[in-house]
Design an enzyme around this catalytic site. Structure first.
Site, PDB file in Angstrom:
ATOM      1  N   PHE A   8       0.828  -1.206   0.000  1.00 48.73           N
ATOM      2  CA  PHE A   8       0.000   0.000   0.000  1.00 48.73           C
ATOM      3  C   PHE A   8       0.864   1.259   0.000  1.00 48.73           C
ATOM      4  O   PHE A   8       0.483   2.283  -0.569  1.00 48.73           O
ATOM      5  CB  PHE A   8      -0.927  -0.017   1.220  1.00 48.73           C
TER       6      PHE A   8
ATOM      7  N   HIS B 251      -9.278  -7.809   2.217  1.00 46.92           N
ATOM      8  CA  HIS B 251      -8.233  -6.801   2.415  1.00 46.92           C
ATOM      9  C   HIS B 251      -7.236  -6.778   1.256  1.00 46.92           C
ATOM     10  O   HIS B 251      -6.831  -5.710   0.786  1.00 46.92           O
ATOM     11  CB  HIS B 251      -7.511  -7.063   3.741  1.00 46.92           C
TER      12      HIS B 251
ATOM     13  N   VAL C  62       1.155  -9.392  -2.661  1.00 45.52           N
ATOM     14  CA  VAL C  62      -0.156  -9.325  -2.017  1.00 45.52           C
ATOM     15  C   VAL C  62      -0.790 -10.703  -2.170  1.00 45.52           C
ATOM     16  O   VAL C  62      -1.053 -11.147  -3.292  1.00 45.52           O
ATOM     17  CB  VAL C  62      -1.040  -8.230  -2.647  1.00 45.52           C
ATOM     18  N   ILE C  63      -1.004 -11.353  -1.042  1.00 49.91           N
ATOM     19  CA  ILE C  63      -1.506 -12.729  -1.045  1.00 49.91           C
ATOM     20  C   ILE C  63      -2.890 -12.754  -0.402  1.00 49.91           C
ATOM     21  O   ILE C  63      -3.098 -12.185   0.674  1.00 49.91           O
ATOM     22  CB  ILE C  63      -0.532 -13.656  -0.287  1.00 49.91           C
TER      23      ILE C  63
ATOM     24  N   ALA D  80      -8.129 -14.345   4.446  1.00 47.30           N
ATOM     25  CA  ALA D  80      -9.498 -14.752   4.761  1.00 47.30           C
ATOM     26  C   ALA D  80     -10.520 -13.649   4.485  1.00 47.30           C
ATOM     27  O   ALA D  80     -11.717 -13.909   4.452  1.00 47.30           O
ATOM     28  CB  ALA D  80      -9.579 -15.178   6.224  1.00 47.30           C
ATOM     29  N   THR D  81     -10.047 -12.415   4.277  1.00 46.05           N
ATOM     30  CA  THR D  81     -10.956 -11.294   4.018  1.00 46.05           C
ATOM     31  C   THR D  81     -10.639 -10.691   2.646  1.00 46.05           C
ATOM     32  O   THR D  81      -9.764 -11.173   1.935  1.00 46.05           O
ATOM     33  CB  THR D  81     -10.795 -10.202   5.099  1.00 46.05           C
TER      34      THR D  81
ATOM     35  N   ARG E 256       6.257 -17.471  -8.455  1.00 45.07           N
ATOM     36  CA  ARG E 256       6.501 -16.258  -9.231  1.00 45.07           C
ATOM     37  C   ARG E 256       7.737 -15.492  -8.752  1.00 45.07           C
ATOM     38  O   ARG E 256       8.118 -14.496  -9.341  1.00 45.07           O
ATOM     39  CB  ARG E 256       5.265 -15.360  -9.172  1.00 45.07           C
TER      40      ARG E 256
END
Length: 155
Positions: A57, A88, A81-82, A85-86, A127
């Site tokens: 971010f 986000h 960015v993985i 559970a949300t 990756r």
């Protein structure tokens, strides 16, 4: 007809790399790949600067500051960015992507999006230097190509 293309010859270029500390297992590998790509294509080691930020971010702000400094021919933003559970991760990835694109458009300095977005850690590892290559290396070659293309366009 005139065709403009960049090259993969990085000699004389100054490149900044901005790296997210979040998911550093992955981002350290991306950084290794980016540095390797730059060095293999002729960018001098002392022409590569690295800035660390807390997470993906925060990448756009530091990329913007570096681009405004007029010291760099290109900037590479690296992050991972993985999915969790949300949702986000969706907000972080969207903000990073949009912000990094805006840096290029607002400053005229190529800011390369080297942020990987994956569903799980296994995909991220792939990756960052295994099955799917190293996206940091790919970002480095894109930075060189864009920097040299803009040099040609600027005459």
């Amino acid at each position: 007809m005139t065709i403009y293309e960049g090259t993969y010859i990085g000699s004389g270029l100054r490149i900044a790399i901005v790296v997210s500390r979040w998911n550093d297992l992955i981002t350290n590998r991306l950084l290794e790949g980016a540095r390797d790509g730059l060095l293999r294509h002729g960018v001098a080691a002392d022409h590569i600067d690295i800035a660390w930020v807390p997470g993906s971010f925060e990448l756009p702000l530091v990329c913007h500051r570096l681009a405004e400094s007029s010291r760099y021919d290109a900037i590479i933003a690296l992050g991972a960015v993985i999915r969790g559970a949300t949702t986000h991760h969706e907000h972080v990835a969207a903000a990073a992507s949009s912000g990094i694109a805006q840096v290029s458009l607002q400053t005229g300095v190529p800011c390369i999006f080297g942020v990987i977005t994956t569903d799980n850690i296994e995909q991220a590892i792939e990756r960052a230097g295994t099955k799917a290559g190293n996206k940091g290396f790919e970002a480095a070659t894109a930075a060189i190509e864009m920097a040299t293309l803009l040099q040609r366009l600027n005459g």
